[in-house]
Design a protein around this motif. Structure first.
Motif, mmCIF file in Angstrom:
data_model
loop_
_atom_site.group_PDB
_atom_site.id
_atom_site.type_symbol
_atom_site.label_atom_id
_atom_site.label_comp_id
_atom_site.label_asym_id
_atom_site.label_seq_id
_atom_site.Cartn_x
_atom_site.Cartn_y
_atom_site.Cartn_z
ATOM 1 N N UNK A 132 0.855 -1.193 0.046
ATOM 2 C CA UNK A 132 0.069 -0.006 -0.042
ATOM 3 C C UNK A 132 0.764 1.328 -0.004
ATOM 4 N N UNK A 133 2.007 1.174 0.606
ATOM 5 C CA UNK A 133 2.851 2.188 0.661
ATOM 6 C C UNK A 133 3.249 2.474 -0.704
ATOM 7 N N UNK A 134 3.829 1.572 -1.505
ATOM 8 C CA UNK A 134 4.143 1.919 -2.964
ATOM 9 C C UNK A 134 3.202 2.286 -3.578
ATOM 10 N N UNK A 135 2.039 1.799 -3.440
ATOM 11 C CA UNK A 135 1.019 2.524 -4.236
ATOM 12 C C UNK A 135 0.796 3.941 -4.063
ATOM 13 N N UNK A 136 0.847 4.303 -2.850
ATOM 14 C CA UNK A 136 0.571 5.527 -2.380
ATOM 15 C C UNK A 136 1.940 6.542 -3.047
ATOM 16 N N UNK A 137 2.744 6.238 -2.713
ATOM 17 C CA UNK A 137 3.884 6.708 -3.496
ATOM 18 C C UNK A 137 4.036 7.202 -4.862
ATOM 19 N N UNK A 138 3.324 6.353 -5.632
ATOM 20 C CA UNK A 138 3.292 6.480 -7.152
ATOM 21 C C UNK A 138 2.091 7.382 -7.742
ATOM 22 N N UNK A 139 1.412 7.811 -6.861
ATOM 23 C CA UNK A 139 0.024 8.635 -7.251
ATOM 24 C C UNK A 139 0.465 9.998 -7.443
ATOM 25 N N UNK B 230 7.095 -1.906 -11.165
ATOM 26 C CA UNK B 230 7.200 -0.447 -11.454
ATOM 27 C C UNK B 230 6.999 0.353 -10.408
ATOM 28 N N UNK B 231 5.883 -0.180 -9.418
ATOM 29 C CA UNK B 231 5.764 0.619 -8.207
ATOM 30 C C UNK B 231 6.692 0.590 -7.457
ATOM 31 N N UNK B 232 7.456 -0.746 -7.147
ATOM 32 C CA UNK B 232 8.340 -0.708 -6.206
ATOM 33 C C UNK B 232 9.674 0.031 -6.489
ATOM 34 N N UNK B 233 9.837 0.130 -7.596
ATOM 35 C CA UNK B 233 11.021 0.847 -8.440
ATOM 36 C C UNK B 233 10.815 2.364 -8.559
ATOM 37 N N UNK C 264 16.894 -2.077 -13.014
ATOM 38 C CA UNK C 264 17.788 -2.098 -11.523
ATOM 39 C C UNK C 264 18.688 -0.588 -11.432
ATOM 40 N N UNK C 265 18.979 0.019 -12.471
ATOM 41 C CA UNK C 265 19.920 1.028 -12.180
ATOM 42 C C UNK C 265 18.893 2.070 -11.391
ATOM 43 N N UNK C 266 17.776 2.405 -11.900
ATOM 44 C CA UNK C 266 16.937 3.377 -11.415
ATOM 45 C C UNK C 266 16.467 2.894 -9.966
ATOM 46 N N UNK C 267 16.501 1.873 -9.649
ATOM 47 C CA UNK C 267 15.908 1.296 -8.400
ATOM 48 C C UNK C 267 17.050 1.609 -7.376
#
Length: 594
Positions: free
Chosen positions: A348-355, A518-521, A591-594
């Protein structure tokens, strides 16, 4: 005292929660924010805040009632901070007619937080001290025994000394208690003609006109039939009338409590608008670790250290750590973790961060991918666009039908009219969704953007094709035979567990994984949309034996179409980007962006 100098303990509590002076969980913070926002905006909806009514109710409890059990037995019933916010909110907020605003009150906390005594005391206030003639108060329960738990609390308070009155009781002064000891069956306030009675779910009541229906242990109820009967009686009654339900956090298989709790969560967080609903939902937050961190306990146990000893919880936690069999029950009953619930389908945190905000005009020139989930009757129809780039940017559009939209708004817990006013959904006329509206949107979009392809669930696809044909729009359907057509390329997207190893076809297990990656990265931006968030919160994932995942509409908590198309569109864009850059280069860049 001038109005500007009035004490307003309810608003002070809300302000302290928002400021972090009072530690509270997500849903209590949301209700407090709702209170503060309404102080500024609710007058537009003809709602008013009457601080005098709030403070009058708050003062009643320690002035007339005594605590009847526990370490503070015999002391005045001074409201706990969380009690104070509940009581002040119930009696302070008023409709345009001056009646109580909140007709449905949901109280959800950990065990031992004095919910039942609070509701019993509110029943006494409404039956004898609120100024209403012939007020009817009912204490309800699955059985007569459970209904009597709260009723006995009320009887005990009526028989306890009034603070500072030299032993006089409310039974002596104003009330008649029918029955003896624990077998009391009715309480009557003779002067006003009011009464309070315990009622089991299978008891019949003729033409009730309740000012209060109060029920505890709702998580134990097997059916909502009785609750809905009482809710109808409350709704029907003119003037003040409240249905107040108390509970511990229900487990996923306790469907009655789960349904009411999830509805109330949507109301306090703003996903659904209902000015008649108040909810105090005390839970630890996602990411809290109550078995190893005491600081989060008070989020679910707001009476901790006041009337509920912290050592009680420490002993439970020690046992829970040693006996795995008790862990889940302890987490649910004391910390508000809904055991057995699928929770949010991903982080849920990852979801919120990509809004974020996605401006369609700014996307012109970037390759776009569409995804469509069609419906015919009750479902939403959702269309998603995903634009390729260092960050995939995603935007959703929605349609539903006009027929029975108000009824479906209640059943789906989605404020369709409100969303329509905010241009977040289009409501098409008729009993079924008119596909010409959707076809027109797709055709218009293709005229403005470089669309690579549209991923689609095969259901009802032929009707969309008919709408395209009627409009003279060119399209072709990928059949895997390397024969490209002209116009919009349409690709079938599998919805089940099956995995496709042919790059020409898309499948849900891969699309879900790519969306999560994509959300996690942080390599996706999802346009902030109230309806998309509702779909995401409703979604439930089902896995097969090979850990292939799909969205399960049959088990989900409500409409999920918007998150389904979101995964489909991101899956389509990701597949195309991998193909154009090479899989190895693509994953190395991620991977580089993450």
């Amino acid at each position: 005292m001038s109005s500007s100098e009035r004490i307003d303990q309810t608003t002070q509590y809300a302000s302290d929660v928002i400021a972090g002076k009072v530690i509270a969980g997500e849903f209590v913070r949301a209700q407090c924010k709702r209170h503060l926002d309404d102080l500024k905006q609710a007058h537009r909806r003809e709602l008013t805040w009457d601080v005098d009514q709030a403070e009058r109710a708050i003062r009643f409890f320690p002035a007339m009632l005594s605590i009847t059990e526990g370490a503070k037995e015999g002391e005045p019933f001074t409201l706990l901070p969380w009690h104070l916010f509940v009581v002040g909110s119930i009696f302070g907020w008023r409709t345009a007619d001056g009646f109580i605003r909140f007709r449905f009150v949901w109280l959800e906390t950990g065990k031992g937080q004095a919910k039942s005594p609070l509701m019993a005391a509110i029943g006494i206030y409404l039956s004898g001290f609120y100024g209403r003639k012939r007020a009817e108060v009912y204490c309800i329960g699955e059985t007569k025994d459970t209904a009597r738990v709260m009723f006995r609390d009320a009887v005990a308070m009526l028989r306890a000394p009034i603070p500072g009155k030299e032993g006089m009781t409310l039974e002596d002064a104003a009330y008649v208690i029918r029955g003896t000891g624990d077998l009391a069956y009715s309480v009557e306030h003779a002067k006003s003609g009011s009464f309070m009675r315990p009622i089991a779910n299978n008891d019949s009541v003729s033409g009730p006109k309740p000012i209060l229906v109060a029920g505890d242990e709702i998580h134990e109820m097997k059916s909502n039939k009785a609750i809905e009967m009482w809710r109808a009686a409350v709704t029907k009654k003119h003037g003040d009338s409240i249905l107040m339900l108390g509970t511990n956090t229900p487990s996923a298989d306790q469907q009655v409590g789960t349904d009411y709790s999830e509805f109330c969560q949507k109301v306090v967080t703003g996903d659904f608008t209902d000015d008649s609903v108040f909810a105090y939902i005390a839970r630890v937050d996602e990411g809290d670790d109550p078995l190893n961190d005491e600081s989060c306990w008070i989020k679910a146990l707001p009476a901790l250290g006041l009337t509920y000893p912290i050592d009680n919880v420490r002993k439970l936690v020690v046992t829970a750590k040693q006996q795995i069999s008790t862990q889940l029950t302890t987490k649910r009953l004391y910390f508000g973790i809904p055991v057995g619930s699928a929770g949010f389908w991903t982080s849920e945190q990852a979801w919120k961060e990509v809004q974020g905000a996605v401006d369609e005009k700014a996307m012109r020139g970037r390759k776009a991918h569409l995804a469509l989930d069609l419906s015919e009757k009750n479902d939403l129809t959702a269309l998603t666009a995903a634009w390729e780039g260092e960050k995939i940017e995603v935007k959703n559009w929605y349609w539903t039908r006009e027929f029975e939209v108000e009824e479906r708004s209640t059943a789906d817990a989605i404020p369709y009219r409100e969303l329509e006013e905010a241009d977040l959904i289009e409501i098409t006329p008729g009993r079924v969704i008119d596909y010409s509206f959707i076809a027109a949107k797709i055709i218009e979009f293709c005229g403005r953007h470089d669309v690579v392809q549209m991923a689609i669930d095969s259901a009802h696809m032929e009707k969309l094709c008919e709408a395209f044909d009627t409009a003279g729009f060119s399209y072709w359907i990928e059949e895997g035979d390397d024969k490209a057509g002209s116009g919009l390329k349409v690709v079938r997207h599998k919805q089940g567990h099956s995995v496709s190893f042919d790059a020409k076809f898309l499948c849900m297990p891969t699309s879900i994984t790519q969306l999560e990656d994509h959300m996690l990265k942080g390599t996706v931006v999802i346009d902030r949309n109230k309806l998309t968030s509702i779909c995401a919160r409703n979604a439930i994932i089902r896995e097969d034996g090979f850990s292939n995942r799909m969205f399960d509409k049959s088990r989900s908590r409500g409409r999920i179409d918007g998150v389904v198309t979101l995964a489909m569109a991101v899956g389509s864009a990701t597949a195309a980007m991998k193909e154009s850059t090479g899989a190895d280069d693509y994953f190395a860049a991620l991977a580089a962006e993450g």
